[in-house]
Scaffold this motif. Structure first.
Motif, short mmCIF file in Angstrom:
data_model
loop_
_atom_site.label_atom_id
_atom_site.label_comp_id
_atom_site.label_asym_id
_atom_site.label_seq_id
_atom_site.Cartn_x
_atom_site.Cartn_y
_atom_site.Cartn_z
N SER A 4 34.34 55.04 68.22
CA SER A 4 34.78 56.44 68.11
C SER A 4 36.06 56.60 67.30
O SER A 4 36.29 57.64 66.70
N ALA A 5 36.89 55.57 67.25
CA ALA A 5 38.16 55.68 66.52
C ALA A 5 38.36 54.52 65.55
O ALA A 5 39.48 54.19 65.20
N LEU A 13 41.74 52.70 61.49
CA LEU A 13 41.94 53.07 62.89
C LEU A 13 42.53 54.47 62.96
O LEU A 13 43.57 54.74 62.35
N ARG A 14 41.89 55.34 63.71
CA ARG A 14 42.35 56.72 63.82
C ARG A 14 43.61 56.81 64.66
O ARG A 14 43.72 56.24 65.75
N ILE A 15 44.61 57.55 64.14
CA ILE A 15 45.83 57.87 64.88
C ILE A 15 45.77 59.31 65.36
O ILE A 15 45.98 59.60 66.54
N SER A 28 45.19 58.12 59.64
CA SER A 28 44.63 56.84 60.04
C SER A 28 45.51 55.70 59.57
O SER A 28 46.25 55.83 58.58
N LEU A 29 45.42 54.58 60.26
CA LEU A 29 46.04 53.34 59.83
C LEU A 29 44.95 52.48 59.21
O LEU A 29 43.85 52.36 59.77
N GLU A 30 45.23 51.87 58.05
CA GLU A 30 44.22 51.05 57.39
C GLU A 30 44.78 49.67 57.06
O GLU A 30 45.97 49.50 56.80
N GLY A 31 43.90 48.69 57.09
CA GLY A 31 44.25 47.32 56.69
C GLY A 31 43.07 46.71 55.95
O GLY A 31 41.92 46.89 56.35
N ARG A 32 43.36 45.99 54.87
CA ARG A 32 42.30 45.40 54.06
C ARG A 32 42.69 44.02 53.56
O ARG A 32 43.87 43.70 53.42
N TYR A 55 45.71 59.72 54.85
CA TYR A 55 45.82 61.10 55.35
C TYR A 55 44.71 61.94 54.76
O TYR A 55 44.54 62.02 53.53
N TYR A 56 43.91 62.58 55.63
CA TYR A 56 42.82 63.45 55.21
C TYR A 56 43.29 64.90 55.19
O TYR A 56 43.91 65.37 56.14
N PHE A 57 42.96 65.62 54.13
CA PHE A 57 43.30 67.04 54.07
C PHE A 57 42.34 67.89 54.89
O PHE A 57 42.67 69.00 55.29
N ASN A 58 41.15 67.38 55.15
CA ASN A 58 40.19 68.06 56.01
C ASN A 58 40.38 67.58 57.45
O ASN A 58 40.19 66.40 57.74
N PRO A 59 40.74 68.45 58.38
CA PRO A 59 41.03 68.01 59.76
C PRO A 59 39.79 67.67 60.57
O PRO A 59 39.91 67.20 61.71
N ASP A 60 38.59 67.86 60.01
CA ASP A 60 37.36 67.67 60.78
C ASP A 60 36.69 66.33 60.52
O ASP A 60 35.58 66.09 61.00
N VAL A 61 37.31 65.43 59.79
CA VAL A 61 36.59 64.25 59.33
C VAL A 61 36.19 63.30 60.46
O VAL A 61 35.22 62.57 60.34
#
Length: 203
Positions: A111-112, A147-149, A154-158, A191-197
């Motif tokens: 879910s996250a 990972l959703r904050i 979100s926090l991302e690692g690659r 950071y997503y500009f759409n809050p529904d993602v």
């Protein structure tokens, strides 16, 4: 190379096919940025150490279905590495800034949490005078986690690796005689500009 071309075409075809079936949920433009821990592949004599460089760019995400998204990324990526070989009196820092065009398949399996799998074509923005016959383009592959904050952050690692050597010449210079490739660990935010993602829109 032919297999790689087929794989890229397949990854592009999946979201297009899904759109034809009216599976598209939403899309969003976003910003990604953070820190690269960049190095050259460790092989041969001497000691390799990572250098810290920023990365930043834009990402467009097309949410095909509740478990799948396709991402298109345009990113500045600072890369390079440090190399020391005391026997040859070498102590150098290499700086290789890239403009990266990336394509990512994004799988939502918790879910996250999301899994990123993709690749990019990276173009060198400026030469490093310490690299003989520097290759001005790289083809890369990467995997990572998101990972959703919050709903928009979100926090991302690659982990990202180049397929081609940073030099295209046959040389006896250290460390380039061993055809070093880019190896990058990224950690940052998205950071997503759409809050529904992150919202589940299944009917």
């Amino acid at each position: 190379m032919r297999r790689l071309t087929y794989l890229v075409l397949l990854l592009i075809w999946i979201p297009i096919s899904a759109q034809e079936e009216s599976w598209v949920r939403s899309s969003s433009l976003g910003f990604r940025g953070g820190l690269n821990f960049a190095n050259l592949s460790i092989r041969g004599d001497g000691e390799y150490n990572p250098t810290q460089k920023p990365y930043a760019g834009l990402v467009y995400t097309d949410y095909v279905y509740n478990f799948l998204a396709a991402k298109f990324e345009l990113t500045y990526s600072g890369q390079g590495g440090k190399y020391e070989y005391s026997e040859k009196n070498i102590n150098a820092v290499y700086s290789i800034p890239y403009l990266s065009l990336g394509y990512v398949m994004n799988f939502n399996f918790l879910s996250a949490m999301r899994l990123d799998c993709g690749g990019s074509v990276d173009f060198v923005l400026s030469r490093d005078s310490h690299i003989p016959e520097q290759r001005m383009i790289d083809l890369t592959g990467f995997m990572g986690l998101e990972l959703r904050i919050t709903e928009q952050l979100s926090l991302e690692g690659r982990i990202k690796g180049g397929f081609w050597s940073v030099t295209k010449a046959n040389t006896n210079e250290y460390p380039f005689r061993y055809d070093p490739k880019n190896v990058v660990y990224q950690i940052g935010i998205l950071y997503y500009f759409n809050p529904d993602v992150w919202k589940d829109k299944k009917k």
